[in-house]
Every structure is written in C-alpha cells, then in structure tokens.
Design a protein around this motif. Sequence first.
Motif, PDB file in Angstrom:
ATOM      1  N   TRP A  31       0.970  -1.251  -0.126  1.00  0.00           N
ATOM      2  CA  TRP A  31       0.025  -0.029   0.222  1.00  0.00           C
ATOM      3  C   TRP A  31       1.027   1.611   0.151  1.00  0.00           C
ATOM      4  CZ3 TRP A  31      -0.319   4.242   2.685  1.00  0.00           C
ATOM      5  CH2 TRP A  31      -0.926   5.280   2.771  1.00  0.00           C
ATOM      6  N   TRP A  32       0.680   2.139  -0.348  1.00  0.00           N
ATOM      7  CA  TRP A  32       1.640   3.669  -1.073  1.00  0.00           C
ATOM      8  C   TRP A  32       0.389   4.572  -1.530  1.00  0.00           C
ATOM      9  CZ3 TRP A  32       4.673   5.116  -4.762  1.00  0.00           C
ATOM     10  CH2 TRP A  32       5.387   3.347  -5.792  1.00  0.00           C
ATOM     11  N   GLN A  33       1.143   5.486  -1.927  1.00  0.00           N
ATOM     12  CA  GLN A  33       0.666   6.498  -3.089  1.00  0.00           C
ATOM     13  C   GLN A  33       1.550   7.414  -4.088  1.00  0.00           C
ATOM     14  OE1 GLN A  33      -1.206   8.340  -0.018  1.00  0.00           O
ATOM     15  NE2 GLN A  33      -3.053   7.961  -0.402  1.00  0.00           N
ATOM     16  N   MET A  78       4.290   2.044   2.028  1.00  0.00           N
ATOM     17  CA  MET A  78       4.239   2.197   3.224  1.00  0.00           C
ATOM     18  C   MET A  78       3.894   1.109   4.026  1.00  0.00           C
ATOM     19  SD  MET A  78       4.757   5.926   3.560  1.00  0.00           S
ATOM     20  CE  MET A  78       4.087   7.142   4.588  1.00  0.00           C
ATOM     21  N   ILE A  79       3.461   0.587   3.607  1.00  0.00           N
ATOM     22  CA  ILE A  79       2.590  -0.776   4.216  1.00  0.00           C
ATOM     23  C   ILE A  79       2.636  -1.632   3.237  1.00  0.00           C
ATOM     24  CG2 ILE A  79       0.158  -1.953   5.080  1.00  0.00           C
ATOM     25  CD1 ILE A  79      -0.662   0.682   5.450  1.00  0.00           C
ATOM     26  N   SER A  80       3.638  -3.281   3.881  1.00  0.00           N
ATOM     27  CA  SER A  80       3.987  -3.901   3.457  1.00  0.00           C
ATOM     28  C   SER A  80       4.197  -5.175   4.052  1.00  0.00           C
ATOM     29  CB  SER A  80       4.365  -4.208   1.999  1.00  0.00           C
ATOM     30  OG  SER A  80       5.169  -5.292   1.445  1.00  0.00           O
ATOM     31  N   ALA A  81       4.213  -6.849   3.893  1.00  0.00           N
ATOM     32  CA  ALA A  81       4.967  -7.808   3.953  1.00  0.00           C
ATOM     33  C   ALA A  81       5.861  -8.150   3.515  1.00  0.00           C
ATOM     34  CB  ALA A  81       4.300  -8.636   3.665  1.00  0.00           C
ATOM     35  N   MET A  82       7.241  -7.965   4.621  1.00  0.00           N
ATOM     36  CA  MET A  82       8.896  -8.436   4.026  1.00  0.00           C
ATOM     37  C   MET A  82       8.229  -9.999   3.496  1.00  0.00           C
ATOM     38  SD  MET A  82      10.592  -5.356   5.853  1.00  0.00           S
ATOM     39  CE  MET A  82       9.627  -4.089   5.817  1.00  0.00           C
ATOM     40  N   THR A  97      -0.865  -6.143   5.113  1.00  0.00           N
ATOM     41  CA  THR A  97      -0.035  -6.558   6.440  1.00  0.00           C
ATOM     42  C   THR A  97       0.265  -5.409   7.532  1.00  0.00           C
ATOM     43  OG1 THR A  97       2.161  -6.436   5.676  1.00  0.00           O
ATOM     44  CG2 THR A  97       0.519  -8.938   5.780  1.00  0.00           C
ATOM     45  N   LEU A  98       1.385  -5.205   7.441  1.00  0.00           N
ATOM     46  CA  LEU A  98       2.322  -4.383   8.420  1.00  0.00           C
ATOM     47  C   LEU A  98       2.894  -3.017   7.895  1.00  0.00           C
ATOM     48  CD1 LEU A  98       3.492  -7.144  11.034  1.00  0.00           C
ATOM     49  CD2 LEU A  98       1.464  -5.351  11.489  1.00  0.00           C
ATOM     50  N   PRO A  99       3.208  -1.652   9.061  1.00  0.00           N
ATOM     51  CA  PRO A  99       3.877  -0.957   8.419  1.00  0.00           C
ATOM     52  C   PRO A  99       5.099  -0.872   8.351  1.00  0.00           C
ATOM     53  CG  PRO A  99       3.369  -0.188  10.402  1.00  0.00           C
ATOM     54  CD  PRO A  99       3.193  -1.849   9.961  1.00  0.00           C
ATOM     55  N   LEU A 100       6.634  -0.266   7.071  1.00  0.00           N
ATOM     56  CA  LEU A 100       7.886  -0.684   7.207  1.00  0.00           C
ATOM     57  C   LEU A 100       8.187   0.366   8.312  1.00  0.00           C
ATOM     58  CD1 LEU A 100       8.109   0.037   3.532  1.00  0.00           C
ATOM     59  CD2 LEU A 100       7.324  -1.894   4.807  1.00  0.00           C
TER      60      LEU A 100
END
Length: 659
Positions: A423-425, A432-436, A448-451
Amino acid sequence: MSDEMKIQTMMHEQRVFEPSTNGSKDAHVPDMDAYEALYKQSMDDPESFWMQRTQELLDWKTSPETALEWDFSIPEIKWFQGGTLNASYNCLDRHLENGRRNKAALIWQGEPDEDVRVFTYQMLHSEVCAFANVLRSRGVKKGDTVALYMPMIPELPIAMLACARIGAIHSVVFAGFSAMSLQNRIQDCEAKILVTADAVLRAGRTIPLKPNADEALAACPTVKQCIVVSRAGLDVDMKPERDCWWHDCLTDSMHSECSPEVMDAEDPLFILYTSGSTGKPKGVVHTTGGYLTYAASTTQQVFDLKDNDVYWCTADCGWITGHSYIVYGPLCLGGTSLMFEGVPSWPAPDRFWQIVEKFGVNIFYTAPTVIRALMREGVEWTRRHDLSSLRVLGSVGEPINPEAWIWYLEHIGHGKLPIVDTWWQTETGGIMISAMPAATPLKPGSATLPLPGVDIAIVDDNGNEAPPNQGGHLVVRKPWPGMLRGVWKNPERFKETYFSRFPGMYEAGDGARRDDDGYFWVMGRLDDVINVSGHRMGTAEIESALVAHPAVAEAAVVGMPHDVKGETIYAYVILGADEEESDELMKELRVWVRKEIGPIAAPEFIQFADELPKTRSGKIMRRVLRKIAAGIRDEFGDTSTLADPGVIIDLQDGRDDML
Ligand code: 6R9
C-alpha cells in the motif's frame, strides 16, 4: 493448497500463510524478530534510524548535518539538510566502481518479442551522460523543468536520469494521456523542453504520439524545443525551428562524461501529476535525498532484492510505481531492472509468463487488475511456462481481493511464494505498508504491517486513534523521507488536501481498519465508502465478495442515493467468459453477498456489463459509475483519463434497460 480451496471474502478472511523458509536466512529482513527490532528502533529514534539508513544506501557528496526538520502545521518537511548528492550518480556512476560495471542495469523487452535491448551499468551511464549533454547544450539548467511524454522505451529512463544528472526536474506524462492532459500538465510545470516519440506500439497497433505532442504544444509557450525518439519509424511532421530527432541530437562527442550537478538534499527531483477528488491533477513534488533513500530502502526490504536477481515491475514509468520501482529504487541498489513495452494479453494471455520464463525473472510486481484479467483467461496459459525462477510476488494499486490473491499464489507462486501487497501512493513516494517476504505471515487481502520508519495509524472522524477492527482514516503521524514536499506552485492545495482535516497528521484519503494482530486492511478511497442505513461498507469488500463467486470476473460497487437508507448498493458485474446473464444469476449473487458479508451488503441493483470505465492505469472510475447509477446523464467531470470513453454510453443504456 488445492484448487477447490474455499474462497472467502475479505471480511471473513482469516487464513494466515506463514512465510516459506526457503532462502530466508540471507534475506535483508530474515524473520519477524528482525522486522520487529527494526520497527522498534525506527519508532524510538526515527531520526537516527533514517540517518543510518541513508548512509548505508546512498553515496552523499557532503554528508547531511541534520536528519529532519518538520512542522506539519505549515506544512514544511526537510530531510537530510546540509547534505549534497546526485541521484543519477547514485544510480549509475558508483556502480562502475563497485564491481557492477558489466552487470545488466536495464533489460528492455519491446512489444515485438525480438526487440530486446540490454544496458550494462557502463552502457546506461554512457547513454545518460550523452543525453544529459544534449539537454545542457540546449540550455537546460538546474531547476528547469523537462516534460517527458514517451512510450515504455529505454530512452524514457535514460531521459529521467539525464535530467537528474544536470539537476533538471522531470515531469513524466503517461503516453496514454490525451493532448489536452499533456497540455495542462506542461502549462502547470512550465517545461522548457518536451521529449516524446513518433508513436507507441501497443497490442499490435502503432498509435501515433507526435500529433498529440504537436496539439499540446500549440498552447505551451514555455516549450521552445521538442526532441523526438523514432520508435516506429513513422514519417512525422517535424517543425524545423522546434523539433529534433533524438538520434540527430546525439553526436559521438556527447557520449563522453557529463559531470553530475551537485544537488541539495531538498532540491526537487521530479514532479508527477496525480488526480485528486476535486479540481485539476496536482503536481506532486519529490526531492532528491529523501525520495532516493526511501525508494532504495523500500526496494531492498520489500522485494528483498539481491545482486543476482532479475527484477520485473510491470508498471509504466508514467506512474509513480514506474519511477520508484523500475528506475530509482532498483538502479540505486545496483539491481537488474526489467522494463516491458507491451501489454499482458498480446499476442496472447501468456505474454507475462513467457517473459518470466525467457529472462528467469525472480521478483515480479504487478497490479490486481492484471491478475484478475489473466485469471479470467484460464490457468492453461500459466501452465505453458516454467515459472520456477520466481521468488517474490508483489501487488500494488488497489486492494487485492482474496480470490485473486489465492489465484496468484496457486498459479504463479507455486502455492508457496510470498505475496507482498504494497500500500502506498504517488504522494508517499514509496511503499508504506507491506509484508517483508521472508518475515511476515500473510493474510490474503491485507497489506499487513507498516514498514520500518513509518508511523501510520487509523483515526476516527475526530482524529483519535480508532480501536482494533473499527474503520477509519489512514493517517501518517510523522514524516518519512519519501513523502511529497509540496504540490507544484500550490502550497494552499498542499496544506488543504493533506494536512487540514487532522492537524499534525498526513491524511492519505483512504479508509482502513487494523485487526487484532495490527494488520492493515485498506478499504479504498474514503469517497468509495458507502453508508447504508448508517452502516459503513467498503466498496472493496462487496466487490471482493462478488468476485469470489465463480461466475464473476470483475465487479465495481458504488452507492446510489436512497430516500430511506441514505444510500443503497449498486453493483456493476462482468461475468466470466462462458457465463450467461440471467435473473436467476442476479438473485444468486445477492444471496451470495448476503451470505458472505451480511444482508446489509447485498446489492439492491446488479447491472451486468461488458466493461468498466477505467483509467489507463487500470483504476476503476467510481465517480463515473456513481453518476451512472444515480441516473445522471452528464456532469461526468474530467474523463480525459478514461481508457475508453465509449464505456459510459454502454453502461447508461444497460441501466436504462434494467430499471
Ligand atoms: C502506488 C499507487 C494511490 C491509491 C491509494 C489507494 C490505492 C494503492 C494499494 C491501494 C489498497 C494496496 N492503493 N495500493 N489500496 N491496497 N496495496 O497506486 O499510487 O496511483 O497514487 O494511487 O491507490 O487507494 O490511495 P496512486
């Protein structure tokens, strides 16, 4: 997992996929403990976290003195003050010294399969220097703006990096935009030069581009010169006093070194226009030091990019995803970035998988709309190719419905690869928000979770943090290096759009909720949320339920004004290739959604359609769908970004037939 696996919708989605342990030991973020430690460190002391990160990732000419100065109430954000650097130096020159000189920087696959060009770092450096010398010789100076209206050909990233090299600010305009859109953008950013091409090759057709440029430039007095790449060998109309072919501008002597301009951390790197909910597109401004740090940092952590990888992001360089994840992120890290000119469905729906096999792609990053379109074509297309090289899959652009997620996992990801839903723009510059991939347990449909370094939250209408599972506004409470620094020449709009509703926070404009594990579930733009009898419904959730039905290929849901309920749900549904429209099916779909989410979510109206109005970047234009549902026959606002304007009339006719 099996094909028969029960498909669930986003609201009910409770499956968790643990990261596969293959090769995770040497991942940049090897496990959840590592992620949590990084995140904690970044929240306890964000300034030293980012200072350390930028020193690890970039070569600064002068090191920054301070990490951050900020005040969201002005708003003003300054990262890495006192530092100087050059983005093209970081993406090219330094790799000539660190053992990557002969490594492929850019692999370009043109639309015809035989059109392949590979640029090593040395070759790309030479091309970028040459074009930077062209721009300099034509009077482009640090701080000038340059518009790029080009197909997905290597000259586009070359021109971007050439601008960066001499300190010019590039503004890429997606080649699918009309002459009018191009004109508006050039007028706003006052570009000095336009770089374009004779034509775009797309799905077997040759679409002239230069006539659009001519039409746009008729009312762009700031543009004195136009440089034209010959992509299709068309015989185009050239204005001798203004136009020059790319190949004629370049002389042999230009290929020598072009000294990189020394830039301050906060000097603008580029402007990229993006639509807001009101008014004309805004020129989002990104600056040099922070943006590059953030693009590199996120590419490394989210895709776990390694030196041997072939990395493919299928976006167009005309969008932010192409800027950050085809050009700046991967090249800054010395990676190998694959760039593709064509479309997923031509000459056949296995084009993407054929390219994965041909180049042994390891990391593949695409959009849910692509996955759904390819799903519709059937799995036999995926089975024709060896996809065993793939290691990490990514998704971006809209929420990915669990059904598409599972298909992606099963048929592209061999049932086990990590899917990073990012998720980002445009405004955030990077993810900004993604799994690793090696660390985060995945839940289909959740980003999932914020970076690390991203202080993101969900707040209610009053700006108070929402409790778990309660929907609210997605906000960011502290600056991150990749954030936009302004709207070009429009500080009021910058403040008004992002910092006015919730003082002291950046407002993303998206609705989301966090579950008990802290996972983010993005519902979509807040203007896409429907309020039915006081209940908030994410259109994405209803769409996800509809798409989970075996007969449905794609769905778009909007609110329709209703006297009693406030709004009622209106769904546009595209059926799978072999499905028949019928009243029975309509009823069945209502019952289905009722069962999947609850009676409140069952669409009152279901209109079967052949196509949805989409922007050229694949986003559904809900604004238009809302108007059609409401029976409004005009006032569609700006539809210049629609891929096919004829869709509107077809949908209006369909509605008239139905109601
Ligand atoms: C990168 C990009 C931004 C908007 C954003 C949101 C939607 C993007 C998403 C997603 C859910 C994801 N969006 N990624 N929604 N999950 N993984 O797409 O930038 O074109 O500016 O669009 O796209 O609504 O606000 P941009």
